[in-house]
Design a protein around this motif. Structure first.
Motif, PDB file in Angstrom:
ATOM      1  N   ASN A 189       0.800  -1.231   0.000  1.00 30.45           N
ATOM      2  CA  ASN A 189       0.000   0.000   0.000  1.00 30.45           C
ATOM      3  C   ASN A 189       0.832   1.281   0.000  1.00 30.45           C
ATOM      4  OD1 ASN A 189      -2.433  -1.425  -0.030  1.00 30.45           O
ATOM      5  ND2 ASN A 189      -2.419  -1.665   2.188  1.00 30.45           N
ATOM      6  N   GLY A 190       2.150   1.139  -0.034  1.00 34.29           N
ATOM      7  CA  GLY A 190       2.995   2.306  -0.249  1.00 34.29           C
ATOM      8  C   GLY A 190       3.221   3.214   0.929  1.00 34.29           C
ATOM      9  N   TYR A 191       2.993   2.725   2.140  1.00 35.56           N
ATOM     10  CA  TYR A 191       3.273   3.527   3.335  1.00 35.56           C
ATOM     11  C   TYR A 191       4.715   3.292   3.778  1.00 35.56           C
ATOM     12  CZ  TYR A 191      -1.697   4.585   3.733  1.00 35.56           C
ATOM     13  OH  TYR A 191      -2.973   5.049   3.490  1.00 35.56           O
ATOM     14  N   GLU A 192       5.433   4.359   4.037  1.00 33.17           N
ATOM     15  CA  GLU A 192       6.824   4.250   4.475  1.00 33.17           C
ATOM     16  C   GLU A 192       6.877   3.766   5.921  1.00 33.17           C
ATOM     17  OE1 GLU A 192      10.712   7.093   5.398  1.00 33.17           O
ATOM     18  OE2 GLU A 192       8.884   7.969   4.571  1.00 33.17           O
ATOM     19  N   GLU A 193       7.615   2.687   6.159  1.00 30.23           N
ATOM     20  CA  GLU A 193       7.725   2.173   7.524  1.00 30.23           C
ATOM     21  C   GLU A 193       8.605   3.090   8.369  1.00 30.23           C
ATOM     22  OE1 GLU A 193       9.196  -1.824   9.955  1.00 30.23           O
ATOM     23  OE2 GLU A 193       8.937  -1.903   7.780  1.00 30.23           O
ATOM     24  N   VAL A 194       8.136   3.370   9.571  1.00 28.55           N
ATOM     25  CA  VAL A 194       8.858   4.235  10.513  1.00 28.55           C
ATOM     26  C   VAL A 194       8.912   3.526  11.863  1.00 28.55           C
ATOM     27  CG1 VAL A 194       8.903   6.500  11.655  1.00 28.55           C
ATOM     28  CG2 VAL A 194       7.981   6.303   9.329  1.00 28.55           C
ATOM     29  N   ASN A 195      10.035   3.651  12.535  1.00 26.48           N
ATOM     30  CA  ASN A 195      10.154   3.175  13.912  1.00 26.48           C
ATOM     31  C   ASN A 195      10.301   4.417  14.793  1.00 26.48           C
ATOM     32  OD1 ASN A 195      10.718   1.966  16.351  1.00 26.48           O
ATOM     33  ND2 ASN A 195      12.284   0.588  15.551  1.00 26.48           N
ATOM     34  N   PRO A 196       9.191   4.961  15.314  1.00 35.07           N
ATOM     35  CA  PRO A 196       9.229   6.266  15.977  1.00 35.07           C
ATOM     36  C   PRO A 196       9.427   6.164  17.485  1.00 35.07           C
ATOM     37  CG  PRO A 196       6.974   5.598  15.731  1.00 35.07           C
ATOM     38  CD  PRO A 196       7.811   4.458  15.197  1.00 35.07           C
ATOM     39  N   PRO A 197       9.723   7.285  18.144  1.00 35.35           N
ATOM     40  CA  PRO A 197       9.798   7.301  19.609  1.00 35.35           C
ATOM     41  C   PRO A 197       8.445   6.968  20.236  1.00 35.35           C
ATOM     42  CG  PRO A 197      10.840   9.267  18.695  1.00 35.35           C
ATOM     43  CD  PRO A 197      10.127   8.573  17.562  1.00 35.35           C
ATOM     44  N   LEU A 198       8.497   6.310  21.373  1.00 36.19           N
ATOM     45  CA  LEU A 198       7.283   5.993  22.133  1.00 36.19           C
ATOM     46  C   LEU A 198       7.028   7.019  23.219  1.00 36.19           C
ATOM     47  CD1 LEU A 198       7.732   2.134  22.615  1.00 36.19           C
ATOM     48  CD2 LEU A 198       6.713   3.363  20.692  1.00 36.19           C
ATOM     49  N   LEU A 199       8.039   7.815  23.548  1.00 40.83           N
ATOM     50  CA  LEU A 199       7.925   8.882  24.530  1.00 40.83           C
ATOM     51  C   LEU A 199       7.990  10.214  23.795  1.00 40.83           C
ATOM     52  CD1 LEU A 199      10.349   7.529  27.268  1.00 40.83           C
ATOM     53  CD2 LEU A 199       7.890   7.807  27.537  1.00 40.83           C
ATOM     54  N   VAL A 200       7.040  11.111  24.071  1.00 39.01           N
ATOM     55  CA  VAL A 200       6.994  12.397  23.370  1.00 39.01           C
ATOM     56  C   VAL A 200       6.799  13.535  24.365  1.00 39.01           C
ATOM     57  CG1 VAL A 200       6.110  11.408  21.221  1.00 39.01           C
ATOM     58  CG2 VAL A 200       4.499  12.188  22.979  1.00 39.01           C
ATOM     59  N   LYS A 201       7.069  14.738  23.887  1.00 37.56           N
ATOM     60  CA  LYS A 201       6.923  15.943  24.701  1.00 37.56           C
ATOM     61  C   LYS A 201       5.516  16.522  24.571  1.00 37.56           C
ATOM     62  CE  LYS A 201      10.548  17.803  22.690  1.00 37.56           C
ATOM     63  NZ  LYS A 201      11.643  18.729  22.336  1.00 37.56           N
ATOM     64  N   ASP A 202       5.222  17.488  25.433  1.00 37.24           N
ATOM     65  CA  ASP A 202       3.892  18.104  25.451  1.00 37.24           C
ATOM     66  C   ASP A 202       3.457  18.588  24.077  1.00 37.24           C
ATOM     67  OD1 ASP A 202       4.256  17.744  28.168  1.00 37.24           O
ATOM     68  OD2 ASP A 202       3.730  19.785  28.730  1.00 37.24           O
ATOM     69  N   GLU A 203       4.367  19.281  23.378  1.00 38.09           N
ATOM     70  CA  GLU A 203       3.979  19.908  22.131  1.00 38.09           C
ATOM     71  C   GLU A 203       3.558  18.899  21.064  1.00 38.09           C
ATOM     72  OE1 GLU A 203       8.474  20.846  22.673  1.00 38.09           O
ATOM     73  OE2 GLU A 203       6.702  20.574  23.939  1.00 38.09           O
ATOM     74  N   ALA A 204       4.092  17.673  21.120  1.00 34.71           N
ATOM     75  CA  ALA A 204       3.675  16.657  20.153  1.00 34.71           C
ATOM     76  C   ALA A 204       2.219  16.266  20.385  1.00 34.71           C
ATOM     77  CB  ALA A 204       4.578  15.432  20.257  1.00 34.71           C
ATOM     78  N   LEU A 205       1.840  16.065  21.636  1.00 35.33           N
ATOM     79  CA  LEU A 205       0.460  15.701  21.958  1.00 35.33           C
ATOM     80  C   LEU A 205      -0.489  16.871  21.759  1.00 35.33           C
ATOM     81  CD1 LEU A 205       1.356  13.498  24.981  1.00 35.33           C
ATOM     82  CD2 LEU A 205      -0.104  12.739  23.118  1.00 35.33           C
ATOM     83  N   PHE A 206      -0.002  18.089  21.933  1.00 39.04           N
ATOM     84  CA  PHE A 206      -0.820  19.255  21.610  1.00 39.04           C
ATOM     85  C   PHE A 206      -1.075  19.289  20.102  1.00 39.04           C
ATOM     86  CE2 PHE A 206      -1.305  23.596  20.101  1.00 39.04           C
ATOM     87  CZ  PHE A 206      -2.352  24.053  20.901  1.00 39.04           C
ATOM     88  N   GLY A 207      -0.033  18.992  19.325  1.00 42.85           N
ATOM     89  CA  GLY A 207      -0.153  19.056  17.874  1.00 42.85           C
ATOM     90  C   GLY A 207      -1.235  18.159  17.321  1.00 42.85           C
TER      91      GLY A 207
END
Length: 425
Positions: A189-207
């Motif tokens: 389906n053409g989605y790029e695989e990413v292995n992202p952080p599991l812990l994030v800062k306030d601004e990420a959850l605000f976004g």
């Protein structure tokens, strides 16, 4: 986040959108704050300009030995220096109040979202597959699963309610499902695989809209970071504070991650079994695109999630959520609901949402259209492709046998090391 310019130009349409969400009109309150903010900014700019002008004039008056004028100008500059900090503070206060108010308001629904107060008024769009006819009474996975490796007691002993340990063949099946989903979304389906952080800062959850309103649904660490409730947070925020090159759009991203939710608002729901856990794995899909592409991306993403269910042979239905059941950041959402024989009903296994530019405004994620000088906000979409634990439940229940074993769907054979059936240990 809402566009204050849209609100200025379309207050009635804004209030109509809120009314469809079951909310009271807010345009008058918001526009009053906006008017006050603009008045303060104007006064501040005029005061700063006059201070600079008078400061220059002092030198000119001194050069001409016009001491009376120079002293009067000095007094004016002194008065402005005393007044301006208060205006600056008020400007910040009103600006923050307006921003906070706008950030707390949910996205406006798309025109084709049906009205309704709750999930009972969602609209069925389509069905796929026929529920299996069992020659015996199908059991709940919570009843026959423990003999196959669903260790509810072990998980609860380690971590409390709504934690489960998967053991042996059950762990293998869970891993097979996750890998199959990730491979399908990235390879087919053409989605790029990413292995992202599991812990994030306030601004990420605000976004992405989880903060500030839904903090109680999250787990926070002692150093102020947050465990992600979904990989949507990490994936979408990869374009935070960026101007994304037009030629790279649309971005299609996928990730298999653990997800962590306190389930604060779900007391008493699905307390048995593996359906509602504090920790679970999910293959997430995220698309970031130009506004004119987002409806097509929404269709494409939903089809990608449906393809997993079809490959596994799991009957499901596609639901268009009503205005009262959509998530905070969504303007339109489809839910995929899989058939669970023990409950004789369909249960949600994926939500696929178009958020328009709502999240992009919160993240300041933009692009510059070819031939234009000004940037525009991107559109963001997200969906589950799929929730691994709920898919495991659906496989267990739909493929269960009278002797308590479970047949493994053929599509998972490459991931199961030759195991074709889960049997009692």
């Amino acid at each position: 986040m809402h566009d204050i310019r849209f609100l200025r130009e379309n207050p009635a349409a804004f209030d109509a959108g809120l009314a469809r969400r079951g909310l009271e009109p807010l345009s008058a309150e918001l526009l009053a704050l906006d008017e006050r903010s603009r008045a303060i900014k104007t006064a501040l700019q005029q005061g700063q300009a006059r201070r600079n002008e008078a400061s220059k004039a002092i030198g000119q008056a001194m050069a001409q030995k016009d001491m009376a004028t120079a002293e009067a100008l000095k007094a004016e500059v002194a008065a402005l220096k005393e007044k301006l900090p208060a205006l600056e503070a008020e400007d910040r206060e009103i600006g923050e109040a307006l921003a906070a108010r706008l950030a707390a308001i949910p996205n406006l629904p798309a025109d084709d979202v049906p009205p309704g107060e709750d999930e009972t008024q969602n609209v069925e769009v389509a069905r796929w597959g026929e529920p299996r006819s069992f020659p015996f009474t199908p059991q709940d996975h919570a009843d026959f699963g423990p003999a196959l490796g669903l260790d509810f007691e072990g998980g609860a002993a380690l971590s409390g309610a709504r934690f489960t340990a998967l053991r042996g063949q059950m762990a293998r099946l869970h891993r097979a499902l996750a890998q199959f989903m990730l491979d399908r979304q990235s390879r087919e389906n053409g989605y790029e695989e990413v292995n992202p952080p599991l812990l994030v800062k306030d601004e990420a959850l605000f976004g992405t809209g989880q903060l500030p309103k839904f903090a109680e649904d999250l787990f926070r660490t002692t150093d102020g970071r947050w465990l992600i409730p979904t990989a949507e947070v990490s994936l979408t925020n990869l374009v935070r504070e960026q101007i994304v090159p037009t030629e790279s759009l649309p971005l299609r991203l996928t990730a298999l991650t653990p997800c962590f939710r306190s389930e604060a608002g779900s007391a008493g729901r699905d307390t048995r079994g593996f359906i509602r856990q504090h920790q679970f794995e999910k293959v997430e899909l995220v698309a970031i695109c130009k506004p004119e592409e987002s409806e097509a991306e929404h269709e494409r993403m939903c089809a990608a999630a449906e393809g997993v269910l079809q490959a596994l042979g799991l009957p499901y239905r596609k639901m268009l959520l009503c205005t009262g059941d959509m998530g905070f950041g969504a303007r339109k959402t489809w839910d995929l609901e899989v058939w669970l024989p023990s409950q004789q009903t369909y249960r949600e296994i994926s939500s696929v949402s178009n958020c328009g530019d709502f999240q992009a405004r919160r993240m300041n994620a933009r692009y510059k259209p070819e031939g234009e000088k000004q940037t525009r906000f991107l559109h963001t979409l997200n969906g589950s492709g799929l929730a691994v634990g709920r898919t495991l439940v659906a496989v267990l229940e739909n493929y269960q046998q009278e002797d308590g074993s479970v047949i493994v769907p053929e599509v998972l054979a490459p991931y199961m090391g030759g195991l074709t059936r889960l049997r009692h240990s």
